[in-house]
Write an enzyme that holds these catalytic residues in place. Structure first.
Site, short mmCIF file in Angstrom:
data_model
loop_
_atom_site.label_atom_id
_atom_site.label_comp_id
_atom_site.label_asym_id
_atom_site.label_seq_id
_atom_site.Cartn_x
_atom_site.Cartn_y
_atom_site.Cartn_z
N GLU A 167 0.85 -1.19 0.00
CA GLU A 167 0.00 0.00 0.00
C GLU A 167 0.89 1.24 0.00
OE1 GLU A 167 -2.62 -0.74 3.32
OE2 GLU A 167 -3.22 -2.67 2.48
N GLU A 333 -8.27 4.86 4.44
CA GLU A 333 -8.05 4.02 3.26
C GLU A 333 -8.11 4.87 1.99
OE1 GLU A 333 -7.32 0.88 3.22
OE2 GLU A 333 -8.02 0.01 5.11
#
Length: 372
Positions: A167, A333
């Site tokens: 990520e 997120e």
């Protein structure tokens, strides 16, 4: 033709590259783990070659819905990462059709954030007189677990990023956040540093990042399932960060991530904790309202299902730290794909937009600190 992943965060296995229009590849698993989805590789071929890159095990990866509507990232200079329109997924194979303009092109799941850039970020940050760079300990591969302490205000604001190494947008986010926080001409930054001391871990998982992992550290451990009982043997990254939290305290905790499936920016709180209170809920609403006002890329309509009280997973950082310190704790997120509300056909969700989202988070942090 040559295909290689022998560099920082590289990940691919060549099955067959004898025919440019029928290249078959596989993504490697994280070490000691069943997780895989991150890829990063280089293709060297004469310019104007028509490439058909087929990742044949994509249908068995960790989050297969993440391939639906996904466009691969590509770059000629490793700085500008654009999206490949001719990316498709048939339920089993991810196919990237591409004609190269130069002899060498890189492909990645998302724009990488290299270990060298990580080290530069730490070193440049410490040049600010308000910042101290500290090593909390070592990872299993012997890399530093690095912390930036910024300011000396009374409240303690923690930000961690990239527990899941694939990520990479999370560290781009932190870079943007730090750039604004260090801006002495920004009045909001000045006021924030009067109110709080910031503790920032830009990369919680440097081993997994360098190894080309999606989700785990060198031992194949998912760090975001270690916060209840971390250990030096399995999860030193969490062990040492949590120990520092216990030493200095936490008034607000923000854990920065990326989501494979949802094409939105959103937050997830600690509603499933038994310790969750009306006061925490009010702080969450203050945070969300301020972020919505500051940043059109943030939204609250789409996100994860909310846990019923008492059903939160207490091994997850947000729940564990929210409960341990009775504080506002949020997971933020970002998408691997694009922001469906404000799409960009060339770059999708990108490093630049991640940085901008990081800059804008100063507004909701300030709003919450004013409520504490």
């Amino acid at each position: 033709m040559k295909i290689s992943d022998n560099f920082d965060s590289g990940n691919i296995r060549v099955v067959d590259c004898s025919n440019a229009e029928d290249i078959r590849l596989e993504i490697k698993h994280d070490n000691e783990s069943e997780f895989f989805q991150w890829f990063h590789f280089r293709v060297q071929a004469p310019k104007d070659t028509k490439l058909k890159l087929q990742i044949t095990n994509a249908g068995k990866s960790a989050y297969t819905p993440g391939w639906e509507g996904y466009k691969a990232c590509a770059s000629y200079d490793r700085e500008d990462w654009f999206r490949v329109d001719e990316t498709s997924f048939d339920g089993e194979v991810l196919t990237i059709d591409f004609q190269n303009d130069f002899n060498t092109v890189y492909f990645a799941y998302f724009a990488p954030y290299s270990h060298e850039r990580h080290l530069d970020l730490l070193s440049l940050s410490q040049l600010d007189s308000r910042c101290e760079l500290e090593s909390l300990g070592e990872t299993l591969d012997g890399r530093d677990i690095s912390l930036l302490k910024i300011g000396n205000g009374p409240k303690k604001v923690w930000m961690t990023a990239r527990q899941h190494p694939g990520e990479s947008m999370a560290e781009w986010f932190v870079e943007g956040f730090l750039e604004r926080l260090f801006d002495s001409a920004d009045s909001l930054s000045t006021k924030l540093l009067e109110k709080a001391t910031f503790y920032v871990v830009p990369n919680m998982n440097p081993d997994g990042s360098s190894r080309g992992h999606l989700r785990t550290n060198a031992a194949g451990v998912n760090l975001n399932r270690e916060w209840q009982t971390p250990s030096v043997e399995k999860s030193p990254e969490v062990f040492f960060v949590r120990a520092k939290m216990d030493e200095v305290g936490v008034d607000m905790f923000l854990d920065i991530h990326g989501d494979e499936n949802l094409p939105y920016n959103f937050v997830a709180g600690s509603e499933g904790n038994l310790s969750y209170t009306k006061e925490i809920e009010e702080l969450e609403n203050t945070f969300k309202d301020a972020y919505l006002n500051a940043c059109p890329d943030f939204q609250t309509k789409f996100g994860y299902d909310i846990d019923a009280k008492g059903e939160g997973n207490m091994t997850v950082a947000t729940n564990a730290i929210g409960d341990r310190f009775n504080c506002l704790a949020y997971t933020l997120e970002m998408p691997f794909k694009d922001n469906a509300d404000l799409p960009c056909s060339i770059y999708g969700w990108s490093p630049r937009r991640s940085q901008n989202l990081g800059r804008d988070i100063l507004n909701p942090i300030y709003a919450v600190l004013n409520s504490l």
